[in-house]
Design a protein around this motif. Structure first.
Motif, PDB file in Angstrom:
ATOM      1  N   PRO A  86     -16.927   4.892   4.688  1.00 51.69           N
ATOM      2  CA  PRO A  86     -15.785   4.226   4.048  1.00 51.69           C
ATOM      3  C   PRO A  86     -14.503   4.424   4.842  1.00 51.69           C
ATOM      4  CG  PRO A  86     -16.419   6.195   2.827  1.00 51.69           C
ATOM      5  CD  PRO A  86     -17.455   5.992   3.896  1.00 51.69           C
ATOM      6  N   LYS A  87     -13.717   3.344   4.916  1.00 54.65           N
ATOM      7  CA  LYS A  87     -12.404   3.392   5.573  1.00 54.65           C
ATOM      8  C   LYS A  87     -11.381   2.925   4.550  1.00 54.65           C
ATOM      9  CE  LYS A  87     -14.566   1.956   9.868  1.00 54.65           C
ATOM     10  NZ  LYS A  87     -14.755   0.798  10.717  1.00 54.65           N
ATOM     11  N   TRP A  88     -11.082   3.788   3.602  1.00 53.52           N
ATOM     12  CA  TRP A  88     -10.198   3.403   2.514  1.00 53.52           C
ATOM     13  C   TRP A  88      -8.769   3.860   2.722  1.00 53.52           C
ATOM     14  CZ3 TRP A  88     -14.797   5.451  -0.398  1.00 53.52           C
ATOM     15  CH2 TRP A  88     -15.706   4.423  -0.640  1.00 53.52           C
ATOM     16  N   THR A  89      -8.397   4.104   3.947  1.00 57.15           N
ATOM     17  CA  THR A  89      -7.025   4.521   4.196  1.00 57.15           C
ATOM     18  C   THR A  89      -6.088   3.392   3.776  1.00 57.15           C
ATOM     19  OG1 THR A  89      -7.747   5.850   6.067  1.00 57.15           O
ATOM     20  CG2 THR A  89      -5.399   5.310   5.938  1.00 57.15           C
ATOM     21  N   PRO A  90      -5.225   3.640   2.788  1.00 56.68           N
ATOM     22  CA  PRO A  90      -4.297   2.594   2.386  1.00 56.68           C
ATOM     23  C   PRO A  90      -3.141   2.489   3.382  1.00 56.68           C
ATOM     24  CG  PRO A  90      -3.923   4.562   1.072  1.00 56.68           C
ATOM     25  CD  PRO A  90      -5.094   4.851   1.975  1.00 56.68           C
ATOM     26  N   LEU A  91      -2.808   1.269   3.733  1.00 56.40           N
ATOM     27  CA  LEU A  91      -1.618   1.013   4.544  1.00 56.40           C
ATOM     28  C   LEU A  91      -0.582   0.429   3.602  1.00 56.40           C
ATOM     29  CD1 LEU A  91      -3.324  -0.587   7.696  1.00 56.40           C
ATOM     30  CD2 LEU A  91      -2.699   1.804   7.314  1.00 56.40           C
ATOM     31  N   ASN A  92       0.390   1.260   3.191  1.00 61.92           N
ATOM     32  CA  ASN A  92       1.394   0.822   2.237  1.00 61.92           C
ATOM     33  C   ASN A  92       2.249  -0.290   2.830  1.00 61.92           C
ATOM     34  OD1 ASN A  92       0.507   2.558   0.220  1.00 61.92           O
ATOM     35  ND2 ASN A  92       1.918   4.180   0.825  1.00 61.92           N
ATOM     36  N   ARG A  93       2.639  -1.231   1.977  1.00 60.92           N
ATOM     37  CA  ARG A  93       3.367  -2.401   2.437  1.00 60.92           C
ATOM     38  C   ARG A  93       4.663  -1.992   3.135  1.00 60.92           C
ATOM     39  NH1 ARG A  93       4.199  -8.208  -0.529  1.00 60.92           N
ATOM     40  NH2 ARG A  93       4.891  -9.268   1.354  1.00 60.92           N
ATOM     41  N   ALA A  94       4.810  -2.519   4.343  1.00 60.55           N
ATOM     42  CA  ALA A  94       5.991  -2.278   5.171  1.00 60.55           C
ATOM     43  C   ALA A  94       5.991  -3.351   6.256  1.00 60.55           C
ATOM     44  CB  ALA A  94       5.942  -0.885   5.800  1.00 60.55           C
ATOM     45  N   PRO A  95       7.142  -3.660   6.834  1.00 61.46           N
ATOM     46  CA  PRO A  95       7.184  -4.711   7.866  1.00 61.46           C
ATOM     47  C   PRO A  95       6.184  -4.490   9.002  1.00 61.46           C
ATOM     48  CG  PRO A  95       9.406  -4.120   7.206  1.00 61.46           C
ATOM     49  CD  PRO A  95       8.478  -3.143   6.523  1.00 61.46           C
ATOM     50  N   GLU A  96       6.000  -3.238   9.426  1.00 60.52           N
ATOM     51  CA  GLU A  96       5.075  -2.993  10.538  1.00 60.52           C
ATOM     52  C   GLU A  96       3.617  -3.220  10.133  1.00 60.52           C
ATOM     53  OE1 GLU A  96       6.182   1.056   8.730  1.00 60.52           O
ATOM     54  OE2 GLU A  96       7.251  -0.769   9.295  1.00 60.52           O
ATOM     55  N   VAL A  97       3.303  -3.071   8.843  1.00 58.71           N
ATOM     56  CA  VAL A  97       1.935  -3.300   8.371  1.00 58.71           C
ATOM     57  C   VAL A  97       1.600  -4.796   8.392  1.00 58.71           C
ATOM     58  CG1 VAL A  97       0.369  -3.039   6.387  1.00 58.71           C
ATOM     59  CG2 VAL A  97       1.892  -1.164   7.047  1.00 58.71           C
TER      60      VAL A  97
END
Length: 160
Positions: free
Chosen positions: A136-147
């Motif tokens: 599993p690759k469940w690392t959340p990428l929190n919303r941000a311009p770079e994401v």
């Protein structure tokens, strides 16, 4: 208000509309249907998670708040609800929230790159099966311009 409340807009969400967002929703009254979908999509592994104060103890409130932060994943997110209820909120193509209530027997597949968040309902309990292809690759990428520039997000936007 409390994130666990219904927040019912009065508009029902059609599975066809969800499909246009890349979200696959299906009610699966038997595990055999889930097994078939897992096979079609090459999901080899699965586990179960219980989100509740009894199971998570003092960390529960912080965990629920973490799940409710708007984020995306670089892989699909697949959940089959075994017991309890909860909500996945996903962003529409107009960047509006779309709330999806999930109950026992519901299966949801969120595409890689879609912004979303999750919460239990006000019963504070859900048991779900998580399915995945490899590790599993469940690392959340929190919303941000770079994401917004990560490949999974760009690929999602090109399809949506």
């Amino acid at each position: 208000g409390d994130q666990r409340e219904d927040h019912d807009s009065g508009q029902s969400v059609d599975p066809e509309y969800l499909s246009k967002l890349g979200v696959l929703y299906r009610h699966c009254p038997s595990i055999e249907i889930v097994d078939s979908i897992a096979s079609e999509r090459s999901y080899k592994n699965r586990d179960e998670i219980i989100v509740s104060p009894e199971k998570m103890g003092p960390a529960y409130e912080d965990k629920v708040k973490m799940f409710f932060n708007e984020h995306l994943h670089e892989d699909e997110e697949i959940r089959y609800i075994l017991d309890g209820e909860g909500f996945f909120d996903v962003r529409s193509t107009e960047d509006e929230w779309v709330r999806i209530r999930l109950v026992q027997g519901d299966l949801i597949i969120l595409p890689a790159g879609i912004y979303h968040r999750f919460t239990t309902d006000n019963s504070n309990y859900i048991k779900a099966m998580r399915l995945f292809k490899d590790e599993p690759k469940w690392t959340p990428l929190n919303r941000a311009p770079e994401v917004d520039g990560v490949p999974a997000r760009q690929e999602y936007l090109s399809r949506a």
